[in-house]
Every structure is written in C-alpha cells, then in structure tokens.
Scaffold this motif. Structure first.
Motif, PDB file in Angstrom:
ATOM      1  N   MET A 253       0.852  -1.187   0.000  1.00 50.63           N
ATOM      2  CA  MET A 253       0.000   0.000   0.000  1.00 50.63           C
ATOM      3  C   MET A 253       0.889   1.239   0.000  1.00 50.63           C
ATOM      4  O   MET A 253       1.773   1.368   0.850  1.00 50.63           O
ATOM      5  N   THR A 254       0.649   2.113  -0.974  1.00 48.20           N
ATOM      6  CA  THR A 254       1.403   3.371  -1.050  1.00 48.20           C
ATOM      7  C   THR A 254       0.751   4.389  -0.117  1.00 48.20           C
ATOM      8  O   THR A 254      -0.408   4.748  -0.288  1.00 48.20           O
ATOM      9  N   MET A 255       1.506   4.848   0.859  1.00 47.28           N
ATOM     10  CA  MET A 255       0.990   5.802   1.834  1.00 47.28           C
ATOM     11  C   MET A 255       1.624   7.166   1.566  1.00 47.28           C
ATOM     12  O   MET A 255       2.669   7.527   2.110  1.00 47.28           O
ATOM     13  N   GLY A 256       0.999   7.906   0.679  1.00 48.39           N
ATOM     14  CA  GLY A 256       1.493   9.215   0.281  1.00 48.39           C
ATOM     15  C   GLY A 256       0.908   9.579  -1.063  1.00 48.39           C
ATOM     16  O   GLY A 256       0.135   8.813  -1.652  1.00 48.39           O
ATOM     17  N   SER A 257       1.288  10.750  -1.582  1.00 44.34           N
ATOM     18  CA  SER A 257       0.802  11.188  -2.887  1.00 44.34           C
ATOM     19  C   SER A 257       1.589  12.421  -3.306  1.00 44.34           C
ATOM     20  O   SER A 257       2.688  12.659  -2.800  1.00 44.34           O
ATOM     21  N   ASP A 258       1.002  13.232  -4.183  1.00 48.22           N
ATOM     22  CA  ASP A 258       1.700  14.391  -4.742  1.00 48.22           C
ATOM     23  C   ASP A 258       2.183  15.355  -3.662  1.00 48.22           C
ATOM     24  O   ASP A 258       1.387  15.903  -2.897  1.00 48.22           O
ATOM     25  N   PHE A 259       3.489  15.548  -3.571  1.00 52.93           N
ATOM     26  CA  PHE A 259       4.126  16.545  -2.717  1.00 52.93           C
ATOM     27  C   PHE A 259       3.657  16.454  -1.261  1.00 52.93           C
ATOM     28  O   PHE A 259       3.552  17.457  -0.562  1.00 52.93           O
ATOM     29  N   GLN A 260       3.407  15.224  -0.792  1.00 57.45           N
ATOM     30  CA  GLN A 260       3.004  15.033   0.599  1.00 57.45           C
ATOM     31  C   GLN A 260       4.215  14.829   1.497  1.00 57.45           C
ATOM     32  O   GLN A 260       5.327  14.634   1.034  1.00 57.45           O
ATOM     33  N   TYR A 261       3.988  14.916   2.790  1.00 60.25           N
ATOM     34  CA  TYR A 261       4.981  14.793   3.856  1.00 60.25           C
ATOM     35  C   TYR A 261       5.723  16.093   4.118  1.00 60.25           C
ATOM     36  O   TYR A 261       6.798  16.084   4.703  1.00 60.25           O
ATOM     37  N   GLU A 262       5.136  17.217   3.731  1.00 54.53           N
ATOM     38  CA  GLU A 262       5.746  18.487   4.123  1.00 54.53           C
ATOM     39  C   GLU A 262       5.697  18.645   5.640  1.00 54.53           C
ATOM     40  O   GLU A 262       6.566  19.265   6.240  1.00 54.53           O
ATOM     41  N   ASN A 263       4.660  18.112   6.249  1.00 56.64           N
ATOM     42  CA  ASN A 263       4.592  17.952   7.699  1.00 56.64           C
ATOM     43  C   ASN A 263       4.501  16.455   7.966  1.00 56.64           C
ATOM     44  O   ASN A 263       3.412  15.900   8.144  1.00 56.64           O
ATOM     45  N   ALA A 264       5.640  15.799   7.958  1.00 55.31           N
ATOM     46  CA  ALA A 264       5.667  14.335   8.031  1.00 55.31           C
ATOM     47  C   ALA A 264       5.138  13.802   9.342  1.00 55.31           C
ATOM     48  O   ALA A 264       4.713  12.644   9.430  1.00 55.31           O
ATOM     49  N   ASN A 265       5.131  14.615  10.370  1.00 56.02           N
ATOM     50  CA  ASN A 265       4.612  14.179  11.661  1.00 56.02           C
ATOM     51  C   ASN A 265       3.166  13.719  11.558  1.00 56.02           C
ATOM     52  O   ASN A 265       2.759  12.766  12.229  1.00 56.02           O
ATOM     53  N   LEU A 266       2.357  14.367  10.709  1.00 58.92           N
ATOM     54  CA  LEU A 266       0.959  13.975  10.553  1.00 58.92           C
ATOM     55  C   LEU A 266       0.855  12.542  10.055  1.00 58.92           C
ATOM     56  O   LEU A 266       0.063  11.736  10.562  1.00 58.92           O
ATOM     57  N   TRP A 267       1.635  12.210   9.030  1.00 59.32           N
ATOM     58  CA  TRP A 267       1.598  10.869   8.468  1.00 59.32           C
ATOM     59  C   TRP A 267       2.120   9.839   9.473  1.00 59.32           C
ATOM     60  O   TRP A 267       1.463   8.837   9.764  1.00 59.32           O
ATOM     61  N   TYR A 268       3.316  10.078   9.972  1.00 56.91           N
ATOM     62  CA  TYR A 268       3.952   9.039  10.783  1.00 56.91           C
ATOM     63  C   TYR A 268       3.236   8.813  12.115  1.00 56.91           C
ATOM     64  O   TYR A 268       3.157   7.685  12.618  1.00 56.91           O
TER      65      TYR A 268
END
Length: 900
Positions: A253-268
């Motif tokens: 499963m790809t967890m991300g998309s276009d120009f995401q993780y600028e605030n990586a804390n939200l994802w992780y």
C-alpha cells in the motif's frame, strides 16, 4: 499471515503546475501548495524519532539540490539512515521520465546522472533496486528493457488501461514477468513488474497529510469521538479485499501522494498508531500483519514465495482510464517543445563527444569557460513525464525551454574551444539556430563564409544543407578544394512562409548543396558569392522522380479532427493536453486541392495555415515532407488536431508497426490488444500509439516507412494508410490536473503557435527496409552540427578530422562518448538491429576497442551495466520463474557500457 507493506512516499513532479525551482522552494503556493525542501527536512526529522519508520525517495534532481544545502552533520545523519535501509532510493534517475515521448538515449543519460550521484554519495546502499514509475501515462517496453539492463530487480507502476486492470484483477495477474525484448536472451531483459493497487495514493480514508481531509486516528478511549475500532475494521476490510486480487500473502500500500509529507509528523503519527492497533488484533485471531516497508523489501518477499508468474511481451499503450478517455493526445502535445528537446539531445551528444576529443582545452579555451553539465541537467529535467510529454502549464513549458537554451549557450563555448583546437583556427564561430525558418544573418550578408560540419555518428554522413542567401549564384568547395554542385531557389520563407519568419531575416533565396562528414569528425566547406539577385525558374529532373513517387504510391493529404468539447450524449470528456478525443471518427480534409508550385521542389498550400514542401534529393534514401502548420484558427470556437495522412496501395490488413522509445519495433493491430479482448469505444484515439522515431506498414511486396523528427502520435486507421498527428490547439482543459487548455501562443506568435517539421518517407522491400530506416532514424536524431566562420580560414587550418581510426560496422551505433572524470571516458556501443530484422545486420558483431579512436589511448576497459553505476561482473539480479509459453530469442540489439 497476510503481510501488508506500508510504503511512505511522496511523488514530486520535476515541474508540472509550477517550475522546478518553484516546486523545490515552495514558491507560488497560490498555484499549488508544494515545497520539496520542506518535505525532505520533515521526513528526515521524523525518521530519526522511530527506528521502525521507512521512507522512499525518487527524484534525484530535487534530492541533489537539498543535499548540497545540508551541513556535514546532517549529511552524515542521512547517510546513516540510508545505510540502515530506513531511507531508500527507488528509481533514482534525475527524474521519473515519460515513457511515450522520450528517446532511449536521453532516458539513459538522465538515469545515469541521477544514479551516479547516488553512487558517489552513498555507495552500495544508495543504489536503487527497484524502478518506480507510478505516474507516467502508459508504459513502454523499451523502458522495461533498459531498467533490466540497468540492474533493477523489479518495476512498479500505477497506471494501466482500465480494461486491462479489470481483467488482471480477476485473473490475479497484477504482478508479472515482463519479457521486454524480442532480441535479448532471457532473462537479460526480463523484469518483474507490479501494478500498484491504488495508483500511487493511499487506500480511501487513510490519507493523513496536511492536504488531506481524512480524520486522524483518535485513540483516547475517554473521548467521545474515539475511532480506533472503526479505523481497524475498515483497514482490515481493505486489506482482505486487496489480497483477493494479488497472488501471495504479501500486499503493498502506497501511503502518500503528490508533494506530501511536508509535515511528516501527521503521516507518521497516524501510521504508527495504525500499525500498532491493527497488529494488536492478532491476539484475537487476526491474520493481518502491518509493517513499515519499501518496494525492495516487498519485492524480496515476492521472490521468496518462489511462484511462477505470467509473461508480458507487448507494452502498456494506449492508456485509457475510462471508455472515452484515451491518454493519446500527449503523444503530440507541444510539438515545438518536443522538437527542441529532440535536437537538444543530439546537440548534447555532440557536446559530450567534443569535450572528450578536445580534452581540458574544451572546458577552458580561447572562447572562455564552457561546460556540458548545464545542458545535461536541462535535458535530464526535460525527460520528466510532465515536460517533453507536453502536459505542463505554459509557464512551465517556457521554463523547460529556457533551461535548454541556457545549456546550449554553455555547450557552444565548449564546442568552439574544441573545434578551434582541432582545426588550429581561432576565428570566431557563428551558430545559426534558426535555419529551419531560413534565418542566418551571416549567410544573408557575407560574400564568403566557411562551414564546419561535425558528424556525431560513427559512420560517414551525407546531409543536405539549405542556407538563407540573397545571391543567385555561388561557388562551393569541399575540404579538398573540389567543387560541390549547388542550386539556388526562391526561399519558401520569403513569400507565404513569412508568417513563420516574423521579420527575423530577409533572405529571398535558399542555397542548397550536399555535404559529407567523416565519422565522429568534421569537414569544412567554403561558400563564395558569385552573383546577386533573384534566381530564374528552373526545371529539374528531381521533380520528375518526385512526381512519379507520389503518383504511383502515395496520396499525402492534410486533415484535422475537431476536438470534442464534452457536449455529447456519450461522455463529457474533452480533448486536452493529455486526452485525444475527436468529436467525429471522420477527419475533415483541410483542402482537397492544393495550390502547387514546382521549382526545384514541390510547394503546396492547403490553406493559409497549412503548407508543405516535398523534396527528393539526389541519391536520397527518402522523400522529405517539410510541413508547416499554424496558427491553427479557432474563430469557430473549435479546437483542432491536425494530421498528415499517407495513403498507399499497400495491403496492411489492419497491422502497422511503431518504435518503442526510438529502439525496438512493436507490431500494432487495429482495435486489438494482445492481452485482453478489447471493447473499443474510441475508434480513432483508441488506435493511436506513440511514434518516437519511425512507423511503417507493409505487405509482401512493399514497406512504407515514415521517420519523424520528434515524438508524435499516430496510427493506421484505414488499411494502407498511416496518419501522423502534427499539431494540436485546444480550447478546453481535459480535467487531468493541468488546469488550462492546450492553446499555445508566444510573443512572436500571439495569434497561435506556428510549427514546422519534417517527415521522411522511404519505400522498399520489407526484407531490406530496416537497412534504410534504422540508420535514417539515427541521422535525424544525431544530425550534423553546422557552425560558420565569416570569410576565409587561414591556409594552415585543418579542414578535416575524424575521431575514429575506422568506420564502425553498420550494425553498431556509437551511443555515448562522454567525459567521466579527469582520466576516463564513458563509452556505450549499441547493436542497433533487432533479431531477424535484417538478414545482414542482425548478426553478432565484434569491435576492437584498441583500434577505435584516432586520438585517444585506450589503457584499460572495465565493462559496466547500462546506467554505469555498477560493474557488469558484479551485477546480480533476482531470478524469476515464468509460466509456460516462454519464447526463445537470439542475442542482438544489445548495449555495452564501458569505462575506459
């Protein structure tokens, strides 16, 4: 257990809605909120907070910039993350290249640039093992072949035709072994290939970026909006459903998309919780195990499964995401940029070669400091799937062109330095960059000029030169002082063609003559004015031959499709930068009768905005059709897509052939796909394919081949016919994200872009056709570089030079000669014929490297893989088992990279 591999990633376009610089710095967020430098800052910070976390990164063009701005401490930290496998590079090229409109030589160059940086910076642990093309709009077989020869273990992508995906889901064939060459002995060009389940996006409801609207995991049981049970239940349902359409107990499963993780804390923060709470269910009997992972870790598990995999032998074109939405328009979109990219590729190869042949003086010589690096980077960026593809915003397309122009300027200094050194002449060199519209101030005014013709091919070349002049008679002599035949005719740009020139030149005539240049070398020609004025009309035996060619075989006509505006009962889809969708299956003939003038060529005007010049040079292997289209009128509020249609008496039976990225050729069949039963819903757009350099139709007697001067879309809609789309001007956006119609204008052409190009046609027996169109296509890609000097050269000037001791065999193409470091050179030789393509030239060939160059001493050779980031004898790849039905191939059409 069902193992769910979560792959945190970001997809960072190297230009699309914003320029490369704007994307990196986070500028112009009014267009799109995206800042790559902040993504990398944030990801590294978050990886350090939990050793289980993983992240993959793709675009070296961006990472290279970010890396240069980091402190030594930060660089050491990142190296540790790479060594531990927590930050993994996938793909690793300078960009994620387009697959439909790129030429293989430019793709190899951009991959080499990115992979070399990763090699030099991180060593073995930084070398990508997986190719990752999650966004390109269809996938070329030649790309898979190149990736295999670059040492990749696998290839993952997100987009394929909706009918193909549906069939593969039912058959559980979304992962396969792609046999990407009919010529290379398996498994040399075999590549494990996987189709990602959600394009490159996360499952629905599980996006936790600042650009997403999905709710976070709320895991405080004292709160009323506690949602862990709901999140876990939904995730388990998605995982089990996905497992039903894949073959093993491992899914990705790809967890991300276009120009995401600028605030990586939200994802992780949310992914940490997801993994913890889903895996806690195992104590209650759940058989789902979730983990942070990477594509190479996932691929390793698939390999350990030790299964057999279905074979794929064709490619993934054309791509449609629904019944009336075929992504075949971008094969032609922005034809001027596509041509500029193609000639820039040829110029870069010339620049690279002359840097090697000139040595240190090429980079710092009598004309200043020059370099090839600027053009290398510009060309690498131009391979991006929203660059040469033509699917970017207009201001971004302008930026790509500006970068190429800047690269040309740097290479021109290098070229001048080398040619000055080799020839012994320090006379200033003039570059006439608008010869295609008959503009060159020097030849228009000077009474005596000298031409230097440099040939980047490893075979001698004969090339027609057309110079804008104002005289009626000239004497021309070659390097040996021998007179050269020439003729002068009224310039096509001095009358009707003035719409192309736009006041940038005033030559009334054109001087035509044929030049010859030695392999990897130059020859010199002197041109002297004898008489001024306008030439008188002349007859020529050339025209008789040309008329016979046209009347006996061909009807060459111009037509147009009116673009759909989405206002019909079947679908609201419009034609746009990506999508080709005509509003009728019958093209409109622009003019049934053309105004025709016969001079030393046939000139035809089909309308005020469509014209063509037909030429057949003495001893030529091909008929030249020089087309000029534009400004395309839109006063009737209809977008238009202009084609050149070549009708013949050949009985092609619905079959035609196109090249793949300029290299191997694939068979196409109307309304047919090799791997599923096609339900054809767009009879024109659904039968269009990318043509990078050539296409042909044939029967038992004749083969008609068309060689293009840029990437274009085309097809064989009627038996015995080939049509090539030349230009597109559209009034609506096709709702694929670019947000503006493909309606190109410029300061020079405010009422719409005018585009000029060439098609070369050859007619020959099928058994020998490849012996003509293969070298012809290479000559168009790597055409001679012509530089000018005003007046006469000094008598001591060296008028001819070749960098080779002898001509290479016809089957061998000199693909790369490039300075690698101070004392070594990267050399690529290519067997350019497919197996069984040519009775004479498809056979194995031996080349003696010790006797290759005339000015270089070969002290040693080490063979490398195709991308030059690994020694060939150290390259190991995962072996995969194919299902029954394998084909046996013989060795031909191979690359050889060497470090000498």
């Amino acid at each position: 257990m069902l193992n769910v591999h979560l792959v945190p990633h970001t997809h960072d376009d190297v230009g699309w809605l914003k320029t490369v610089d704007q994307y990196f710095y986070g500028d112009r967020n009014d267009i799109q909120h995206a800042g790559v430098q902040y993504i990398l800052d944030s990801v590294v910070d978050q990886l350090l907070k939990n050793p289980d976390r993983r992240f993959i990164y793709v675009e070296t063009a961006f990472f290279y910039r970010w890396w240069k701005q980091q402190t030594d401490d930060m660089q050491n930290t990142v190296k540790q993350l790479v060594n531990e496998g927590r930050l993994e590079f996938v793909n690793g090229g300078w960009c994620m290249s387009d697959e439909a409109t790129t030429h293989y030589s430019a793709v190899i160059d951009q991959m080499t640039m990115g992979l070399r940086f990763l090699n030099d910076t991180f060593g073995h642990c930084g070398r990508p093992r997986v190719a990752w093309h999650i966004d390109p709009f269809g996938h070329a077989r030649e790309h898979a072949s190149m990736f295999a020869q670059m040492g990749y273990d696998g290839f993952f992508f997100g987009r394929l035709d909706y009918q193909d995906r549906n069939r593969r889901m039912v058959a559980r064939e979304q992962e396969m072994l792609w046999r990407a060459s009919e010529s290379l002995t398996p498994p040399m060009a075999d590549l494990f290939t996987g189709i990602l389940p959600n394009g490159y996006n996360p499952p629905e409801g599980f996006c936790w970026d600042q650009s997403c609207d999905d709710p976070p995991i709320r895991d405080d049981p004292d709160l009323e909006d506690y949602n862990v049970d709901d999140v876990v239940t939904r995730f388990l349902s998605i995982a089990h459903a996905q497992a039903l359409v894949y073959k093993t107990n491992h899914i990705i499963m790809t967890m991300g998309s276009d120009f995401q993780y600028e605030n990586a804390n939200l994802w992780y923060k949310n992914l940490d919780k997801l993994i913890r709470y889903v895996n806690q269910k195992q104590s209650n009997g759940s058989e789902v195990n979730v983990l942070y992972s990477t594509p190479s870790c996932y691929l390793q598990e698939l390999h350990r499964a030790n299964l057999t995999w279905p074979l794929k032998g064709d490619d993934f074109f054309p791509y449609a995401d629904s019944a009336h939405d075929f992504w075949t328009g971008y094969f032609t979109s922005r034809p001027a940029l596509k041509r500029y990219e193609r000639i820039s590729n040829g110029y870069l190869q010339t620049c690279n070669q002359l840097e090697v042949l000139g040595g240190p003086i090429s980079r710092k010589g009598p004309f200043g400091a020059g370099d090839s690096e600027t053009l290398k980077k510009a060309m690498a960026v131009a391979q991006h799937h929203d660059a040469v593809s033509g699917t970017e915003k207009q201001h971004v397309a302008n930026d790509y062109a500006r970068r190429l122009a800047n690269g040309w300027a740097h290479c021109q200094v290098l070229v001048s330095n080398t040619l000055s050194s080799l020839s012994g002449s320090s006379a200033p060199r003039v570059y006439c960059e608008h010869l295609n519209v008959s503009v060159c101030p020097l030849t228009e005014t000077s009474k005596k000029v000298t031409l230097n013709v440099y040939n980047p091919l490893a075979h001698p070349v004969s090339w027609p030169v057309r110079l804008p002049v104002n005289g009626t008679a000239y004497s021309i002599s070659d390097a040996n002082g021998k007179a050269v035949d020439s003729q002068v005719s009224v310039s096509v740009c001095s009358d009707n063609g003035s719409a192309v020139r736009r006041g940038r030149g005033y030559a009334v005539n054109e001087l035509l003559f044929q030049v010859q240049a030695p392999p990897l070398g130059y020859s010199t020609y002197s041109v002297s004015l004898l008489q001024n004025g306008r030439p008188s009309p002349q007859s020529s035996p050339l025209i008789v031959t040309l008329r016979d060619f046209l009347s006996s075989l061909l009807c060459v006509c111009f037509s147009r499709y009116n673009a759909s505006d989405g206002n019909n009962s079947e679908s609201i889809q419009m034609s746009g930068a990506y999508i080709f969708r005509p509003n009728t299956s019958t093209p409109f003939i622009i003019s049934k009768t053309a105004k025709t003038e016969t001079l030393q060529e046939v000139r035809q005007w089909f309308s005020p905005w469509v014209s063509q010049v037909v030429r057949l040079y003495t001893d030529s292997r091909a008929l030249e059709l020089e087309w000029t289209v534009g400004p395309v009128p839109i006063g009737d509020d209809l977008g238009k897509e202009v084609i050149s249609r070549l009708d013949s008496s050949i009985n092609s039976s619905g079959v035609f052939y196109t090249d793949s990225n300029g290299r191997e050729v694939l068979q196409r069949r109307k309304d047919y796909r090799p791997t599923w039963n096609l339900r054809q819903s767009e009879p024109i757009a659904g039968n269009y394919y990318p043509i990078n350099s050539r296409a042909y139709i044939k029967d038992d007697k004749d083969q008609l081949t068309v060689v293009t001067d840029r990437s274009q879309g085309g097809g064989s809609i009627q038996d015995g016919s080939l049509e090539i789309m030349l230009h597109r001007r559209l009034l609506y956006d096709d709702v694929r994200g670019v947000g503006e119609p493909l309606n190109e204008t410029s300061d020079i052409y405010p009422e719409g872009l005018v585009v000029r190009g060439r098609l070369l046609l050859s007619l020959s027996p099928p058994a020998t056709a490849a012996d003509t169109h293969r070298p012809l296509a290479q000559e168009v890609v790597l055409q001679p570089l012509i530089t000018f000097t005003d007046g006469e050269l000094h008598p001591s000037t060296r008028l001819e030079f070749s960098g080779l001791q002898a001509v290479l065999p016809p089957a061998v193409h000199l693909l790369t000669v490039s300075q690698w470091d101070q004392d070594s050179v990267l050399l690529r030789l290519e067997h350019q014929y497919q197996a069984s393509e040519s009775k004479e030239h498809s056979q194995p060939v031996t080349v003696n490297l010790q006797k290759l160059f005339s000015t270089l001493d070969v002290l040693g050779v080490s063979e490398m893989n195709l991308s030059a980031n690994q020694w060939k004898d150290e390259m190991t790849r995962l072996d995969w088992k194919a299902e029954s039905g394998t084909l046996g191939f013989i060795r031909a059409n191979t690359f050889c990279s060497a470090y000498i």
